[in-house]
Design a protein around this motif. Structure first.
Motif, PDB file in Angstrom:
ATOM      1  N   TRP A  12       0.819  -1.215   0.000  1.00 21.32           N
ATOM      2  CA  TRP A  12       0.000   0.000   0.000  1.00 21.32           C
ATOM      3  C   TRP A  12       0.852   1.263   0.000  1.00 21.32           C
ATOM      4  O   TRP A  12       0.522   2.245  -0.669  1.00 21.32           O
ATOM      5  CB  TRP A  12      -0.935   0.000   1.204  1.00 21.32           C
ATOM      6  N   ILE A  13       1.955   1.239   0.717  1.00 21.79           N
ATOM      7  CA  ILE A  13       2.864   2.400   0.734  1.00 21.79           C
ATOM      8  C   ILE A  13       3.457   2.613  -0.655  1.00 21.79           C
ATOM      9  O   ILE A  13       3.548   3.746  -1.145  1.00 21.79           O
ATOM     10  CB  ILE A  13       3.980   2.200   1.786  1.00 21.79           C
ATOM     11  N   THR A  14       3.857   1.509  -1.288  1.00 27.55           N
ATOM     12  CA  THR A  14       4.411   1.598  -2.644  1.00 27.55           C
ATOM     13  C   THR A  14       3.372   2.137  -3.613  1.00 27.55           C
ATOM     14  O   THR A  14       3.674   2.985  -4.464  1.00 27.55           O
ATOM     15  CB  THR A  14       4.896   0.220  -3.123  1.00 27.55           C
ATOM     16  N   LEU A  15       2.126   1.651  -3.500  1.00 30.40           N
ATOM     17  CA  LEU A  15       1.054   2.111  -4.385  1.00 30.40           C
ATOM     18  C   LEU A  15       0.807   3.607  -4.222  1.00 30.40           C
ATOM     19  O   LEU A  15       0.707   4.340  -5.210  1.00 30.40           O
ATOM     20  CB  LEU A  15      -0.229   1.333  -4.093  1.00 30.40           C
ATOM     21  N   LEU A  16       0.719   4.079  -2.978  1.00 27.50           N
ATOM     22  CA  LEU A  16       0.480   5.501  -2.717  1.00 27.50           C
ATOM     23  C   LEU A  16       1.647   6.359  -3.209  1.00 27.50           C
ATOM     24  O   LEU A  16       1.445   7.432  -3.784  1.00 27.50           O
ATOM     25  CB  LEU A  16       0.251   5.731  -1.216  1.00 27.50           C
ATOM     26  N   THR A  17       2.866   5.871  -2.991  1.00 31.56           N
ATOM     27  CA  THR A  17       4.052   6.620  -3.427  1.00 31.56           C
ATOM     28  C   THR A  17       4.089   6.750  -4.938  1.00 31.56           C
ATOM     29  O   THR A  17       4.314   7.846  -5.483  1.00 31.56           O
ATOM     30  CB  THR A  17       5.342   5.922  -2.937  1.00 31.56           C
ATOM     31  N   LEU A  18       3.861   5.642  -5.637  1.00 34.30           N
ATOM     32  CA  LEU A  18       3.887   5.665  -7.100  1.00 34.30           C
ATOM     33  C   LEU A  18       2.752   6.513  -7.663  1.00 34.30           C
ATOM     34  O   LEU A  18       2.945   7.240  -8.641  1.00 34.30           O
ATOM     35  CB  LEU A  18       3.790   4.237  -7.645  1.00 34.30           C
ATOM     36  N   THR A  19       1.571   6.434  -7.043  1.00 32.38           N
ATOM     37  CA  THR A  19       0.437   7.251  -7.503  1.00 32.38           C
ATOM     38  C   THR A  19       0.756   8.734  -7.358  1.00 32.38           C
ATOM     39  O   THR A  19       0.499   9.532  -8.272  1.00 32.38           O
ATOM     40  CB  THR A  19      -0.833   6.915  -6.699  1.00 32.38           C
ATOM     41  N   PHE A  20       1.326   9.116  -6.214  1.00 33.64           N
ATOM     42  CA  PHE A  20       1.709  10.507  -5.975  1.00 33.64           C
ATOM     43  C   PHE A  20       2.730  10.969  -7.018  1.00 33.64           C
ATOM     44  O   PHE A  20       2.610  12.062  -7.585  1.00 33.64           O
ATOM     45  CB  PHE A  20       2.292  10.656  -4.565  1.00 33.64           C
TER      46      PHE A  20
ATOM     47  N   GLU B 112       3.239   9.744 -10.022  1.00 34.76           N
ATOM     48  CA  GLU B 112       2.616   9.810 -11.339  1.00 34.76           C
ATOM     49  C   GLU B 112       1.808  11.101 -11.503  1.00 34.76           C
ATOM     50  O   GLU B 112       1.807  11.712 -12.573  1.00 34.76           O
ATOM     51  CB  GLU B 112       1.706   8.596 -11.561  1.00 34.76           C
ATOM     52  N   ILE B 113       1.126  11.527 -10.436  1.00 29.11           N
ATOM     53  CA  ILE B 113       0.331  12.758 -10.500  1.00 29.11           C
ATOM     54  C   ILE B 113       1.242  13.978 -10.607  1.00 29.11           C
ATOM     55  O   ILE B 113       1.032  14.862 -11.440  1.00 29.11           O
ATOM     56  CB  ILE B 113      -0.588  12.876  -9.269  1.00 29.11           C
ATOM     57  N   VAL B 114       2.276  14.016  -9.746  1.00 31.41           N
ATOM     58  CA  VAL B 114       3.207  15.157  -9.764  1.00 31.41           C
ATOM     59  C   VAL B 114       3.925  15.246 -11.102  1.00 31.41           C
ATOM     60  O   VAL B 114       4.020  16.322 -11.707  1.00 31.41           O
ATOM     61  CB  VAL B 114       4.228  15.035  -8.613  1.00 31.41           C
ATOM     62  N   LEU B 115       4.424  14.112 -11.574  1.00 35.75           N
ATOM     63  CA  LEU B 115       5.165  14.100 -12.828  1.00 35.75           C
ATOM     64  C   LEU B 115       4.237  14.244 -14.039  1.00 35.75           C
ATOM     65  O   LEU B 115       4.721  14.424 -15.158  1.00 35.75           O
ATOM     66  CB  LEU B 115       5.976  12.803 -12.954  1.00 35.75           C
ATOM     67  N   GLY B 116       2.922  14.160 -13.803  1.00 35.28           N
ATOM     68  CA  GLY B 116       1.974  14.294 -14.906  1.00 35.28           C
ATOM     69  C   GLY B 116       1.457  15.700 -15.105  1.00 35.28           C
ATOM     70  O   GLY B 116       0.666  15.945 -16.019  1.00 35.28           O
ATOM     71  N   ILE B 117       1.911  16.645 -14.275  1.00 33.07           N
ATOM     72  CA  ILE B 117       1.451  18.031 -14.394  1.00 33.07           C
ATOM     73  C   ILE B 117       1.809  18.611 -15.756  1.00 33.07           C
ATOM     74  O   ILE B 117       0.978  19.242 -16.423  1.00 33.07           O
ATOM     75  CB  ILE B 117       2.049  18.893 -13.263  1.00 33.07           C
ATOM     76  N   ASP B 118       3.064  18.403 -16.180  1.00 38.24           N
ATOM     77  CA  ASP B 118       3.480  18.939 -17.475  1.00 38.24           C
ATOM     78  C   ASP B 118       2.695  18.285 -18.611  1.00 38.24           C
ATOM     79  O   ASP B 118       2.398  18.919 -19.628  1.00 38.24           O
ATOM     80  CB  ASP B 118       4.993  18.767 -17.691  1.00 38.24           C
TER      81      ASP B 118
ATOM     82  N   ASN C 269      22.887  18.226 -16.122  1.00 37.59           N
ATOM     83  CA  ASN C 269      21.966  18.407 -15.007  1.00 37.59           C
ATOM     84  C   ASN C 269      22.738  18.293 -13.702  1.00 37.59           C
ATOM     85  O   ASN C 269      23.937  18.001 -13.702  1.00 37.59           O
ATOM     86  CB  ASN C 269      20.821  17.391 -15.056  1.00 37.59           C
ATOM     87  N   SER C 270      22.059  18.519 -12.598  1.00 37.36           N
ATOM     88  CA  SER C 270      22.722  18.546 -11.288  1.00 37.36           C
ATOM     89  C   SER C 270      23.035  17.153 -10.759  1.00 37.36           C
ATOM     90  O   SER C 270      23.836  17.002  -9.841  1.00 37.36           O
ATOM     91  CB  SER C 270      21.830  19.273 -10.269  1.00 37.36           C
ATOM     92  N   HIS C 271      22.361  16.127 -11.336  1.00 39.65           N
ATOM     93  CA  HIS C 271      22.497  14.732 -10.865  1.00 39.65           C
ATOM     94  C   HIS C 271      22.008  14.560  -9.426  1.00 39.65           C
ATOM     95  O   HIS C 271      22.297  13.556  -8.803  1.00 39.65           O
ATOM     96  CB  HIS C 271      23.946  14.252 -10.984  1.00 39.65           C
ATOM     97  N   ILE C 272      21.273  15.559  -8.930  1.00 40.63           N
ATOM     98  CA  ILE C 272      20.653  15.454  -7.602  1.00 40.63           C
ATOM     99  C   ILE C 272      19.172  15.177  -7.811  1.00 40.63           C
ATOM    100  O   ILE C 272      18.495  15.943  -8.498  1.00 40.63           O
ATOM    101  CB  ILE C 272      20.838  16.750  -6.791  1.00 40.63           C
ATOM    102  N   GLU C 273      18.650  14.102  -7.237  1.00 36.19           N
ATOM    103  CA  GLU C 273      17.260  13.725  -7.445  1.00 36.19           C
ATOM    104  C   GLU C 273      16.446  13.821  -6.165  1.00 36.19           C
ATOM    105  O   GLU C 273      16.913  13.446  -5.093  1.00 36.19           O
ATOM    106  CB  GLU C 273      17.164  12.299  -8.008  1.00 36.19           C
ATOM    107  N   VAL C 274      15.231  14.369  -6.315  1.00 39.26           N
ATOM    108  CA  VAL C 274      14.265  14.456  -5.220  1.00 39.26           C
ATOM    109  C   VAL C 274      12.926  13.994  -5.779  1.00 39.26           C
ATOM    110  O   VAL C 274      12.484  14.464  -6.830  1.00 39.26           O
ATOM    111  CB  VAL C 274      14.138  15.897  -4.679  1.00 39.26           C
ATOM    112  N   LEU C 275      12.276  13.044  -5.088  1.00 35.64           N
ATOM    113  CA  LEU C 275      11.001  12.491  -5.546  1.00 35.64           C
ATOM    114  C   LEU C 275      11.093  11.923  -6.958  1.00 35.64           C
ATOM    115  O   LEU C 275      10.164  12.014  -7.754  1.00 35.64           O
ATOM    116  CB  LEU C 275       9.901  13.566  -5.497  1.00 35.64           C
TER     117      LEU C 275
END
Length: 293
Positions: free
Chosen positions: A13-21, A23-29, A224-230
């Protein structure tokens, strides 16, 4: 492959919620691009185009995820360029980002220039009575949907690779994409209509798309900075933050204008009387000055 027992654990469930979040954030563009693309459709087909495009995007991502083994090879260099001050190995991922980023830069700048030229407004006012005003060039539903699906590959490639890295369960990954797409479908018309109604929001969206294109283009070159967040490079996160900040400012400005216009309309008689008093006072002052002279 579709082991549902994963949902009997907290990890599933944690994995599902994390991936859903993600997908939504990365889907804004992607939502912004879908809005700008559907704006070229006939008004009666825009809502259909958005939803069919999102459904096609889901199929593309599900197919991508099903080829998880293939995705691991997308980042392997096919060839290298080694010149003074630049060395980079280009993979399939880099080529996709290079072409997609270039297209977004071109598309964003082209649309902004069209807005600044006031082409539609000028043609609406300047055509003769017997001459039909020029109608903005429309695109067909099929072309719009195919364009949305192809560009979804560009937008989703990093999020899909991230999903593969976060989970070993294909069903969890596809479920997260499905939930994210369904949420986008619910709000896509509201977001699109809001952007189309307010020109300042459309300009903001076009600039956002162009900047995302620049980031994708640079990323394809390994810059790029090679620093990743989310699951995304920090510079892309900064662009999202800047976009949110600008959006909040625009909304505050729009709300202020609405309240101001409503107040002026309600007190229009008082304002008119105040203006007449000022004019009368200025006229009397001029007469007094002329007599003194």
């Amino acid at each position: 492959m579709f082991d549902l027992s994963i949902f009997t654990t907290a990890e599933g469930w944690i994995t599902l919620l994390t991936l859903t979040f993600l997908e939504i954030v990365l889907g804004i563009d992607n939502i912004v691009f879908i809005t700008l693309t559907s704006d070229r459709l006939d008004p009666r087909l825009r809502s259909i185009g958005r939803h069919v495009g999102l459904a096609g995007a889901f199929l593309m991502r599900a197919a991508f995820l099903s080829l998880a083994a293939f995705l691991t090879h997308l980042s392997k260099p096919l060839f290298e360029i080694d010149v003074p001050f630049f060395h980079h190995g280009f993979s399939v991922r880099d080529i996709i980002l290079f072409l997609g980023g270039g297209y977004l830069i071109f598309k964003g700048i082209q649309e902004v220039l069209e807005l600044l030229q006031l082409r539609e407004l000028k043609e609406a006012f300047e055509h003769t009575p017997n001459e039909k005003p020029h109608v903005r060039k429309r695109i067909g539903l099929l072309r719009a949907v195919v364009t949305i699906m192809l560009m979804d590959i560009v937008f989703s490639i990093d999020s899909v690779i991230t999903a593969v890295g976060l989970s070993d369960h294909l069903f969890v990954m596809i479920a997260a994409v499905f939930i994210a797409i369904m949420i986008m479908m619910i709000f896509i018309d509201v977001i699109s209509d809001f952007i189309e109604t307010h020109v300042e929001m459309k300009i903001l969206a076009l600039v956002f798309i162009s900047v995302i294109g620049v980031l994708l283009f640079l990323d394809s070159l390994g810059i790029n900075s090679h620093i990743e967040v989310l699951g995304m490079h920090v510079e892309k996160l900064m662009v999202y933050f800047s976009m949110a900040f600008a959006l909040i400012l625009e909304c505050i400005q729009m709300r202020y204008n609405v309240l101001k216009n409503a107040y002026l309309k309600e007190h229009s008689h008082d304002v008119h009387s105040h203006d007449l008093q000022e004019e009368s006072s200025q006229h009397k002052q001029k007469e007094t000055n002329s007599k003194q002279e």
